[in-house]
Design a protein around this motif. Structure first.
Motif, mmCIF file in Angstrom:
data_model
loop_
_atom_site.group_PDB
_atom_site.id
_atom_site.type_symbol
_atom_site.label_atom_id
_atom_site.label_comp_id
_atom_site.label_asym_id
_atom_site.label_seq_id
_atom_site.Cartn_x
_atom_site.Cartn_y
_atom_site.Cartn_z
ATOM 1 N N PRO A 260 -81.697 118.562 -100.923
ATOM 2 C CA PRO A 260 -83.040 118.733 -101.487
ATOM 3 C C PRO A 260 -83.681 120.028 -100.984
ATOM 4 O O PRO A 260 -83.629 120.354 -99.802
ATOM 5 C CB PRO A 260 -83.799 117.516 -100.955
ATOM 6 N N ALA A 261 -84.269 120.767 -101.913
ATOM 7 C CA ALA A 261 -84.857 122.065 -101.582
ATOM 8 C C ALA A 261 -86.085 122.297 -102.454
ATOM 9 O O ALA A 261 -86.376 121.514 -103.360
ATOM 10 C CB ALA A 261 -83.827 123.173 -101.802
ATOM 11 N N LEU A 262 -86.775 123.373 -102.145
ATOM 12 C CA LEU A 262 -87.936 123.787 -102.919
ATOM 13 C C LEU A 262 -87.713 125.214 -103.407
ATOM 14 O O LEU A 262 -87.087 126.017 -102.714
ATOM 15 C CB LEU A 262 -89.199 123.724 -102.064
ATOM 16 N N GLU A 263 -88.236 125.502 -104.583
ATOM 17 C CA GLU A 263 -88.131 126.854 -105.116
ATOM 18 C C GLU A 263 -89.524 127.337 -105.499
ATOM 19 O O GLU A 263 -90.192 126.745 -106.343
ATOM 20 C CB GLU A 263 -87.211 126.891 -106.329
ATOM 21 N N CYS A 264 -89.928 128.427 -104.850
ATOM 22 C CA CYS A 264 -91.215 129.055 -105.129
ATOM 23 C C CYS A 264 -90.963 130.275 -106.017
ATOM 24 O O CYS A 264 -90.023 131.040 -105.773
ATOM 25 C CB CYS A 264 -91.879 129.485 -103.825
ATOM 26 N N ASP B 299 -92.566 132.977 -106.121
ATOM 27 C CA ASP B 299 -92.735 134.217 -105.361
ATOM 28 C C ASP B 299 -91.806 134.329 -104.149
ATOM 29 O O ASP B 299 -91.339 135.411 -103.822
ATOM 30 C CB ASP B 299 -94.183 134.358 -104.881
ATOM 31 N N CYS B 300 -91.551 133.212 -103.466
ATOM 32 C CA CYS B 300 -90.831 133.261 -102.179
ATOM 33 C C CYS B 300 -89.340 132.954 -102.282
ATOM 34 O O CYS B 300 -88.579 133.305 -101.396
ATOM 35 C CB CYS B 300 -91.474 132.293 -101.195
ATOM 36 N N GLY B 301 -88.922 132.290 -103.321
ATOM 37 C CA GLY B 301 -87.511 131.964 -103.481
ATOM 38 C C GLY B 301 -87.192 130.525 -103.123
ATOM 39 O O GLY B 301 -88.065 129.669 -103.031
ATOM 40 N N LEU B 302 -85.915 130.262 -102.893
ATOM 41 C CA LEU B 302 -85.376 128.930 -102.657
ATOM 42 C C LEU B 302 -85.262 128.679 -101.163
ATOM 43 O O LEU B 302 -84.752 129.519 -100.427
ATOM 44 C CB LEU B 302 -83.999 128.848 -103.330
ATOM 45 N N TYR B 303 -85.734 127.511 -100.702
ATOM 46 C CA TYR B 303 -85.625 127.201 -99.279
ATOM 47 C C TYR B 303 -85.549 125.702 -99.051
ATOM 48 O O TYR B 303 -85.968 124.901 -99.877
ATOM 49 C CB TYR B 303 -86.790 127.803 -98.487
#
Length: 87
Positions: A35-39, A41-45
């Protein structure tokens, strides 16, 4: 959902594949669909809590019967190491 880096509401939930070092320090395991988050502006983390869960499971699970590539779900279902078992 808000980005932990830029605090903008431009985040979507997704998954990410990654590598973690095994306890022996010489090998690694690839974990798929973490599980991850994608912004925008900031990208995938991967959030710190999820990363810590993966690390804890890599170090405390018996992965000897698994290939060097497994899914996040398989990792969570892997049996725990029996630290008290005599060899």
């Amino acid at each position: 959902m808000e980005c932990i880096w830029c605090n903008e509401d431009k985040v979507r939930e997704t998954t990410k594949d990654g590598y973690w070092i095994m306890p022996d320090g010489a090998t690694s395991v690839q974990i798929l669909r973490v599980p991850a988050l994608e912004c925008v502006d900031c990208g995938l983390y991967i959030e710190d809590e999820i990363n810590q869960t993966v690390e804890d499971r890599v170090y405390s699970s018996d992965l000897s019967k698994y290939p060097n590539v497994l899914t996040y779900e398989e990792l969570l279902k892997a049996p725990m190491l029996d630290l008290f078992k005599l060899k």
